[in-house]
Write a protein that holds these residues in place. Structure first.
Motif, mmCIF file in Angstrom:
data_model
loop_
_atom_site.group_PDB
_atom_site.id
_atom_site.type_symbol
_atom_site.label_atom_id
_atom_site.label_comp_id
_atom_site.label_asym_id
_atom_site.label_seq_id
_atom_site.Cartn_x
_atom_site.Cartn_y
_atom_site.Cartn_z
ATOM 1 N N ALA A 138 29.473 37.952 52.288
ATOM 2 C CA ALA A 138 30.695 38.390 52.971
ATOM 3 C C ALA A 138 31.920 38.345 52.063
ATOM 4 C CB ALA A 138 30.916 37.539 54.215
ATOM 5 N N GLU A 139 32.082 37.275 51.293
ATOM 6 C CA GLU A 139 33.299 37.117 50.499
ATOM 7 C C GLU A 139 33.474 38.230 49.475
ATOM 8 O OE1 GLU A 139 35.447 33.985 47.374
ATOM 9 O OE2 GLU A 139 33.522 33.467 48.274
ATOM 10 N N PHE A 140 32.354 38.703 48.918
ATOM 11 C CA PHE A 140 32.434 39.678 47.833
ATOM 12 C C PHE A 140 31.846 41.036 48.212
ATOM 13 C CE2 PHE A 140 32.416 35.533 45.666
ATOM 14 C CZ PHE A 140 33.571 35.660 44.909
ATOM 15 N N ASP A 166 38.730 41.141 36.450
ATOM 16 C CA ASP A 166 39.802 40.303 35.923
ATOM 17 C C ASP A 166 40.467 39.493 37.031
ATOM 18 O OD1 ASP A 166 41.571 39.630 33.541
ATOM 19 O OD2 ASP A 166 43.061 40.339 35.003
ATOM 20 N N ALA A 167 40.669 40.121 38.184
ATOM 21 C CA ALA A 167 41.318 39.424 39.301
ATOM 22 C C ALA A 167 40.435 38.291 39.827
ATOM 23 C CB ALA A 167 41.638 40.406 40.417
ATOM 24 N N ALA A 168 39.114 38.526 39.863
ATOM 25 C CA ALA A 168 38.201 37.477 40.322
ATOM 26 C C ALA A 168 38.271 36.265 39.401
ATOM 27 C CB ALA A 168 36.778 38.017 40.387
ATOM 28 N N VAL A 169 38.359 36.531 38.091
ATOM 29 C CA VAL A 169 38.446 35.439 37.121
ATOM 30 C C VAL A 169 39.791 34.731 37.233
ATOM 31 C CG1 VAL A 169 38.413 34.865 34.667
ATOM 32 C CG2 VAL A 169 36.850 36.609 35.564
ATOM 33 N N ILE A 175 32.974 32.361 38.778
ATOM 34 C CA ILE A 175 31.612 31.835 38.921
ATOM 35 C C ILE A 175 31.047 32.181 40.297
ATOM 36 C CG2 ILE A 175 30.283 29.697 39.139
ATOM 37 C CD1 ILE A 175 31.792 28.544 36.827
ATOM 38 N N ALA A 176 31.907 32.156 41.314
ATOM 39 C CA ALA A 176 31.445 32.514 42.659
ATOM 40 C C ALA A 176 30.961 33.966 42.699
ATOM 41 C CB ALA A 176 32.563 32.301 43.675
ATOM 42 N N LEU A 177 31.635 34.851 41.969
ATOM 43 C CA LEU A 177 31.201 36.248 41.904
ATOM 44 C C LEU A 177 29.856 36.347 41.184
ATOM 45 C CD1 LEU A 177 31.581 39.286 42.220
ATOM 46 C CD2 LEU A 177 33.002 39.259 40.143
ATOM 47 N N ILE A 178 29.697 35.604 40.090
ATOM 48 C CA ILE A 178 28.420 35.579 39.378
ATOM 49 C C ILE A 178 27.311 35.109 40.317
ATOM 50 C CG2 ILE A 178 27.136 34.454 37.517
ATOM 51 C CD1 ILE A 178 29.132 36.375 36.401
#
Length: 652
Positions: A138-140, A166-169, A175-178
């Motif tokens: 859900a978050e991504f 870039d915004a996620a970093v 790391i959550a996106l990874i």
């Protein structure tokens, strides 16, 4: 049009209120029928080995590494592909290790996120966009969907995609996106997971496995005998409790009770250390040489013997309570000559290896001492009162069954009980004989009654049957002539210890016998398969898990470390994809930590055991049959709209 049909179509019209809506759904479902079928995974006899099982789920039995190879070919080095694969299996852990040595974090993310997205695209190719969308965390969800829509060629949105990463970093969510991308790839690799029994006993972390399975999106479980005995223990069934506690002590895994489920064994430990304080407990050495401190080792040994004697006593009471189970010959404490140190089993006198029985009264050998009764009362309260254990056992009921038929595969843990001539064996279940599928059905009904029935006698019978399923000769989960626990501990003669397997195992390569089983379950003998476990396949001795010309797959390959010397491998995974069946034989995993740090993978030898002549589509599966029925219903609704037989609720 009949009134019943019209009423049904009017109800269906509430979901598809216009001609356009019905037509759109027909188009969507008809297209889905032409997609390749999803990948099914079959695992059996995991026995608490959570790290190895988790790793196989994370790497898709090697299929995720194949996706990495397909996505990048020779454009990435072997080292880069190995690192990327490990990042997918253990995204958070591996990302932290890598970032600790990276000078430019944003540059690393800018490189690795597109690579993960490329693998996501590869894994998603056989699914509809809507199914992939439902799988997105859900978050991504929005971010990953946008990244997966990138065509890798145009430059119009290049800065846009770079800005997302870039915004996620920058916001601390890199790391959550990874992790979200890694989990998505893992999920897409396995469409459906089938567990062919025995999650519990022997290994240290069955509770971790249960939590892993509860988080899976599409899983079913065929109960094994080691699962069913825990289900009985959770209901306070004394025979089941005695086995569970004794077995945990035998493998040096009392932490399963104490740490995983919060079951207080201190009263039991105090009793065992006192009652057996001067007893060397001959024959009660632990299995598998667990690495325990001397004091803890002694405690486990004494608890094991204390619970074995209690088990023999409570089982005698159950044998008297359920004479229809035909277990009278398993009452053995009264067959001991306590002065001579011998016992009579099946008419033969054997010397005992252990003659120290401080809690047994020869005049009344099956009576629990007051201290033993107190121990059992405390254990009953602990098992029935453990919320976590109850949650896990009810998950068994929600996701599980004694057998399952799916896409032409008949899945059960052990066997269909047979007579020596290959005919179906009749088993007396509370006064009525059953065999084959009918036996499975009635036994499952009693299992569920043990948990849910409002009738006290039904619950009592259900609890008794849970115990019988664990050790009864007619149990399709046990499949042996006797449970020789007494003999294994107290008689050295191997002939006395012999547990004769049901004829199912000697006849497993007989095509006519297996065809008869398929027909009894309403299946086509020419196209169906049996998938089962229970008996370890001795691969090291040349045994083949593929039986009966490919009609039967026996997939207990030794996930349990205790059985790896027997099998010579560390477990099987059977994979059924759109091209056929693949059997993956796994070597032992060093550890999850080593897998992350050293990028070690479980080495799996993959063998194609059946290749279909034409790629299997969704239309060829059980889901496809449901979809075709749905399409036919919608086409009837569409016709009714066009003929004016049913009004379109969405048209005013």
């Amino acid at each position: 049009m009949e009134a019943t049909e019209k009423r049904y179509l009017e109800l269906l019209a509430q979901s598809f209120p216009t001609t356009e809506a019905a037509a759109a759904e027909i188009i969507n479902l008809s297209a889905i029928l032409n997609l390749p079928k999803g990948t099914e995974f079959f695992c059996s006899d995991i026995h608490g080995e959570s790290e190895a099982f988790s790793h196989i789920l994370r790497n898709g039995s090697g299929s995720i590494r194949l996706k990495v190879d397909e996505a990048f070919g020779d454009s990435l080095s072997e080292a880069a592909k190995r690192e990327l694969a490990t990042l997918i299996y253990y995204p958070r852990e591996k990302a932290k290790l890598i970032l600790a040595d990276v000078d430019d974090e944003r540059a690393w993310y800018a490189t690795v996120v597109p690579r993960l997205v490329a693998v996501c695209k590869r894994a998603a190719r056989k699914y509809t966009a809507s199914r992939v969308r439902r799988a997105l965390p859900a978050e991504f969800a929005y971010i990953i969907e946008e990244l997966m829509d990138e065509d890798n060629h145009g430059v119009d949105k290049e800065a846009y995609y770079a800005g997302i990463i870039d915004a996620a970093v920058r916001t601390g969510r890199g790391i959550a996106l990874i992790e979200a991308l890694g989990r998505l790839i893992q999920r897409l690799a396995i469409s459906q997971l089938h567990i062919i029994g025995d999650i519990y006993d022997r290994g240290p972390n069955p509770d971790v496995i249960m939590e892993t399975l509860r988080a899976q999106h599409n899983v079913d479980i065929q109960w094994g005998n080691h699962d069913i005995v825990w289900m009985g223990a959770a209901l306070g069934q004394r025979g089941c409790i005695a086995h569970v506690v004794r077995n945990c002590a035998r493998y040096g895994n009392l932490s399963i009770l104490e740490d995983a489920y919060g079951i207080n064994i201190l009263p039991l430990a105090s009793f065992a250390l006192d009652a057996y304080r001067d007893d060397p407990c001959v024959g009660f050495a632990l299995k598998g040489n667990p690495d325990l401190p001397p004091s803890e080792l002694t405690m486990n040994v004494k608890i094991q013997k204390a619970m074995a004697i209690i088990q023999f006593k409570v089982e005698a009471a159950l044998i008297d309570e359920y004479p229809e189970f035909g277990l009278e010959s398993r009452k053995l404490l009264d067959k001991i000559d306590y002065e001579a140190g011998t016992v009579v089993v099946d008419g033969i006198t054997y010397p005992l290896t252990d003659t120290v029985f401080p809690t047994v009264d020869p005049a009344n050998p099956f009576a629990l001492t007051p201290a033993e009764e107190e121990v059992m009362c405390r254990l009953e309260a602990a098992f029935t009162g453990c919320e976590k254990l109850q949650r896990h056992m009810h998950f068994f009921l929600e996701a599980g069954s004694l057998y399952k038929i799916c896409n032409g595969n008949l899945m059960f843990h052990a066997c269909v009980p047979l007579n020596a001539d290959g005919s179906l064996k009749e088993v007396n279940v509370f006064g009525t004989p059953y065999k084959g599928r009918a036996l499975y059905d009635v036994m499952e009904r009693y299992v569920r009654a043990a948990f849910y029935s409002h009738d006290a006698d039904e619950r009592r019978r259900g609890c008794g049957l849970l115990w019988y399923l664990w050790l009864g000769e007619g149990s399709p989960l046990f499949a042996k002539s006797k449970m020789a626990t007494f003999e294994l501990y107290l008689i050295a003669d191997k002939a006395a210890r012999k547990e004769v397997k049901n004829p199912f195992y000697t006849l497993i390569d007989d095509e006519q016998v297996i065809a008869g089983i398929f027909r009894d379950f309403g299946m086509d003998p020419e196209t169906s398969h049996i998938v089962c476990g229970h008996v370890p396949v001795k691969v090291k001795d040349g045994e083949d898990p593929v039986k009966c010309g490919g009609r039967v797959f026996m997939i207990d390959g030794g996930f349990s470390k205790a059985y790896q010397p027997t099998t010579g491998i560390a477990g099987y995974t059977l994979i059924n994809n759109s091209y056929g069946f693949i059997l993956a034989a796994h070597e032992p995993l060093k550890s999850a930590a080593a897998a992350v740090k050293e990028e070690l993978d479980i080495h799996s030898s993959r063998r194609v055991v059946e290749r279909v002549p034409h790629r299997t589509r969704v239309a060829d599966t059980d889901d496809g049959a449901d979809i075709r029925r749905r399409v036919a219903e919608l086409e009837r609704l569409l016709q009714a709209y066009q003929d004016g037989e049913v009004a379109e609720p969405g048209v005013r």
